[in-house]
Motif scaffolding. Structure first.
Motif, short mmCIF file in Angstrom:
data_model
loop_
_atom_site.label_atom_id
_atom_site.label_comp_id
_atom_site.label_asym_id
_atom_site.label_seq_id
_atom_site.Cartn_x
_atom_site.Cartn_y
_atom_site.Cartn_z
N THR A 36 -36.36 -20.03 -2.03
CA THR A 36 -35.81 -21.37 -1.86
C THR A 36 -35.07 -21.77 -3.13
OG1 THR A 36 -37.63 -21.97 -0.40
CG2 THR A 36 -36.35 -23.77 -1.34
N TYR A 37 -33.85 -22.28 -2.94
CA TYR A 37 -33.04 -22.73 -4.07
C TYR A 37 -32.85 -24.24 -4.00
CZ TYR A 37 -31.72 -17.92 -5.23
OH TYR A 37 -31.74 -16.59 -5.60
N SER A 38 -32.94 -24.87 -5.16
CA SER A 38 -32.62 -26.29 -5.26
C SER A 38 -31.12 -26.45 -5.45
CB SER A 38 -33.37 -26.90 -6.45
OG SER A 38 -32.88 -28.18 -6.76
N MET A 39 -30.61 -27.66 -5.23
CA MET A 39 -29.21 -27.93 -5.53
C MET A 39 -29.04 -28.47 -6.95
SD MET A 39 -27.23 -29.33 -2.16
CE MET A 39 -28.56 -30.25 -1.40
N LEU A 81 -25.87 -31.27 -8.63
CA LEU A 81 -26.82 -32.18 -8.00
C LEU A 81 -26.70 -32.03 -6.48
CD1 LEU A 81 -26.23 -35.38 -10.18
CD2 LEU A 81 -28.20 -33.84 -10.31
N ASN A 82 -27.58 -32.70 -5.76
CA ASN A 82 -27.57 -32.53 -4.30
C ASN A 82 -26.40 -33.28 -3.66
OD1 ASN A 82 -29.07 -34.94 -5.04
ND2 ASN A 82 -29.47 -35.20 -2.90
N SER A 83 -25.87 -32.68 -2.61
CA SER A 83 -24.78 -33.27 -1.83
C SER A 83 -24.75 -32.57 -0.48
CB SER A 83 -23.44 -33.10 -2.55
OG SER A 83 -22.38 -33.61 -1.77
N LYS A 84 -24.20 -33.24 0.53
CA LYS A 84 -24.15 -32.66 1.86
C LYS A 84 -23.14 -31.52 1.95
CE LYS A 84 -25.71 -36.72 4.41
NZ LYS A 84 -25.38 -37.72 5.47
N GLN A 85 -22.15 -31.51 1.07
CA GLN A 85 -21.17 -30.44 1.08
C GLN A 85 -20.84 -30.02 -0.36
OE1 GLN A 85 -20.01 -33.29 3.14
NE2 GLN A 85 -19.46 -34.46 1.31
N PHE A 86 -19.81 -29.20 -0.49
CA PHE A 86 -19.38 -28.74 -1.80
C PHE A 86 -18.40 -29.74 -2.39
CE2 PHE A 86 -16.35 -26.37 -4.47
CZ PHE A 86 -17.22 -25.77 -5.36
N GLY A 141 -23.35 -28.76 -3.00
CA GLY A 141 -23.83 -29.62 -4.08
C GLY A 141 -22.68 -30.37 -4.74
N LYS A 142 -23.04 -31.39 -5.51
CA LYS A 142 -22.08 -32.12 -6.33
C LYS A 142 -22.03 -31.41 -7.68
CE LYS A 142 -21.13 -36.60 -8.44
NZ LYS A 142 -21.63 -37.98 -8.68
N ILE A 143 -20.88 -30.83 -8.01
CA ILE A 143 -20.77 -29.93 -9.16
C ILE A 143 -19.77 -30.48 -10.18
CG2 ILE A 143 -20.09 -27.60 -9.88
CD1 ILE A 143 -20.87 -27.07 -6.69
N ASP A 144 -20.21 -30.56 -11.42
CA ASP A 144 -19.35 -30.98 -12.54
C ASP A 144 -19.07 -29.77 -13.41
OD1 ASP A 144 -18.94 -33.77 -12.15
OD2 ASP A 144 -21.01 -34.12 -12.73
N LEU A 145 -17.79 -29.45 -13.60
CA LEU A 145 -17.37 -28.35 -14.46
C LEU A 145 -16.58 -28.94 -15.63
CD1 LEU A 145 -16.85 -25.32 -15.13
CD2 LEU A 145 -14.84 -25.47 -13.63
N ILE A 168 -36.43 -32.29 0.97
CA ILE A 168 -35.44 -31.46 1.64
C ILE A 168 -34.03 -31.79 1.20
CG2 ILE A 168 -34.35 -31.03 3.90
CD1 ILE A 168 -37.10 -31.08 5.13
N LEU A 169 -33.80 -33.06 0.83
CA LEU A 169 -32.46 -33.48 0.41
C LEU A 169 -31.94 -32.65 -0.77
CD1 LEU A 169 -32.80 -37.37 0.62
CD2 LEU A 169 -31.59 -35.86 2.20
N ASN A 170 -32.84 -32.05 -1.53
CA ASN A 170 -32.43 -31.28 -2.70
C ASN A 170 -32.50 -29.77 -2.47
OD1 ASN A 170 -31.35 -31.50 -5.30
ND2 ASN A 170 -33.32 -31.15 -6.27
N VAL A 171 -32.83 -29.37 -1.24
CA VAL A 171 -32.89 -27.93 -0.93
C VAL A 171 -31.50 -27.44 -0.53
CG1 VAL A 171 -33.87 -26.17 0.60
CG2 VAL A 171 -35.30 -28.06 -0.21
N LEU A 172 -31.09 -26.33 -1.12
CA LEU A 172 -29.77 -25.77 -0.84
C LEU A 172 -29.64 -25.40 0.63
CD1 LEU A 172 -27.04 -24.80 -1.99
CD2 LEU A 172 -28.12 -22.59 -2.41
#
Length: 290
Positions: free
Chosen positions: A2-5, A27-32, A60-64, A286-290
């Motif tokens: 199991t992976y977290s977001m 962080l968690n998000s419904k999409q990329f 996930g919500k991704i900051d680069l 579950i909201l944070n599960v990939l």
């Protein structure tokens, strides 16, 4: 697994004239959802970066972020005389209009203003980008490792909550026969209190059986057990199961709600409330599960 977001990774690209620190936060998000803060020189590579990150992080919500530190003393920058002269004239005019003294140290002020210093246009070469790509991939490896570590903790929490619901469900069994007898006795007592009322006992028994069958919760109990088993199986099937686990949790909620509406028994309803509490905690995780 199991992976977290939730994740974090950092890497540094050491170049001859600069040092680039690359940070990735998720962080968690419904999409990329990708948000980039990178210098304009690397903007042409943003599509390639997006493709790489979407393949490896999926959701996930991704900051680069690229933080560039120039370490070479050989910096080809020049003072834009025209811009500096314009700033100088405007400041003098404002000082006169506002009746305030002019600055004593002109250069310390003027050289900090936008566009006074101009640099020769820099071009991205292949060797530099290869070094940056390597650093990005190192940061991604750290993010994935972080996600796995967080996911393992999430998995343990979810398994505990599922087991709690299973144990609570087992606690309803002793009340089942008691509940049916209590309902039957209550109806019979109500009929016996009615004076001068004659009724067909065979028809009464048929209606009683029909009524009790409507209150039977064995079907809901069996379905909930199956949902609990399927939840655990899905949790162990591999990563990217977060959305599917959410759907299973919804089905679990339907069965628990039906148990509550059918129970007609105070102790069982208290158990149902506890099951709902455990399920809400499952949904939050579950909201944070990939």
């Amino acid at each position: 697994m199991t992976y977290s977001m939730t994740g974090y990774g950092k890497a540094i690209a050491e170049l001859p004239k600069k040092k680039i620190t690359i940070e990735i936060k998720t962080l968690n998000s419904k999409q990329f959802d990708l948000f980039t803060r990178i210098p304009s020189i690397y903007k042409e590579k943003e599509i390639a970066l997006r493709s790489n990150l979407s393949q490896k992080l999926e959701r996930g919500k991704i900051d680069l972020t690229f933080n560039v530190e120039v370490i070479s003393k050989d910096v080809s920058s020049k003072i834009d005389h025209h811009v500096l002269s314009q700033y100088l004239q405007e400041i003098k005019t404002l000082a006169s209009e506002m009746h305030v003294p002019e600055p004593e140290d002109w250069f310390s002020i003027l050289l900090r203003l936008p566009d006074v210093m101009k640099q020769d246009t820099e071009e991205l070469d292949d060797a530099e980008w290869i070094a940056i790509e390597k650093a990005v991939n190192s940061a991604l490896d750290e993010v994935i490792a972080f996600r796995l570590q967080e996911g393992t903790m999430l998995e343990n929490i979810l398994l505990t909550k599922v087991e709690n619901i299973r144990q609570l469900l087992a606690q309803t069994l002793p009340y089942e026969s008691e509940r049916v007898e209590k309902i039957k006795t209550k109806i019979q007592d109500g009929l016996s209190n009615l004076e001068n009322i004659d009724y067909d006992k065979n028809r009464f028994e048929q209606e009683m059986i029909y009524y009790i069958e409507k209150l039977d919760i064995n079907e809901e109990r069996n379905r909930l057990e199956n949902h609990l088993d399927y939840f655990i199986k899905t949790l162990h099937d591999g990563k990217s199961q977060g959305k599917k686990l959410g759907f299973i949790a919804q089905e679990m909620g339907r069965e628990i709600n039906t148990l509550g509406s059918k129970s007609n028994h105070s102790e069982m309803q208290q158990i149902v409330v506890q099951m709902k509490d455990e399920l809400e905690q499952i949904k939050e995780q579950i909201l944070n599960v990939l």
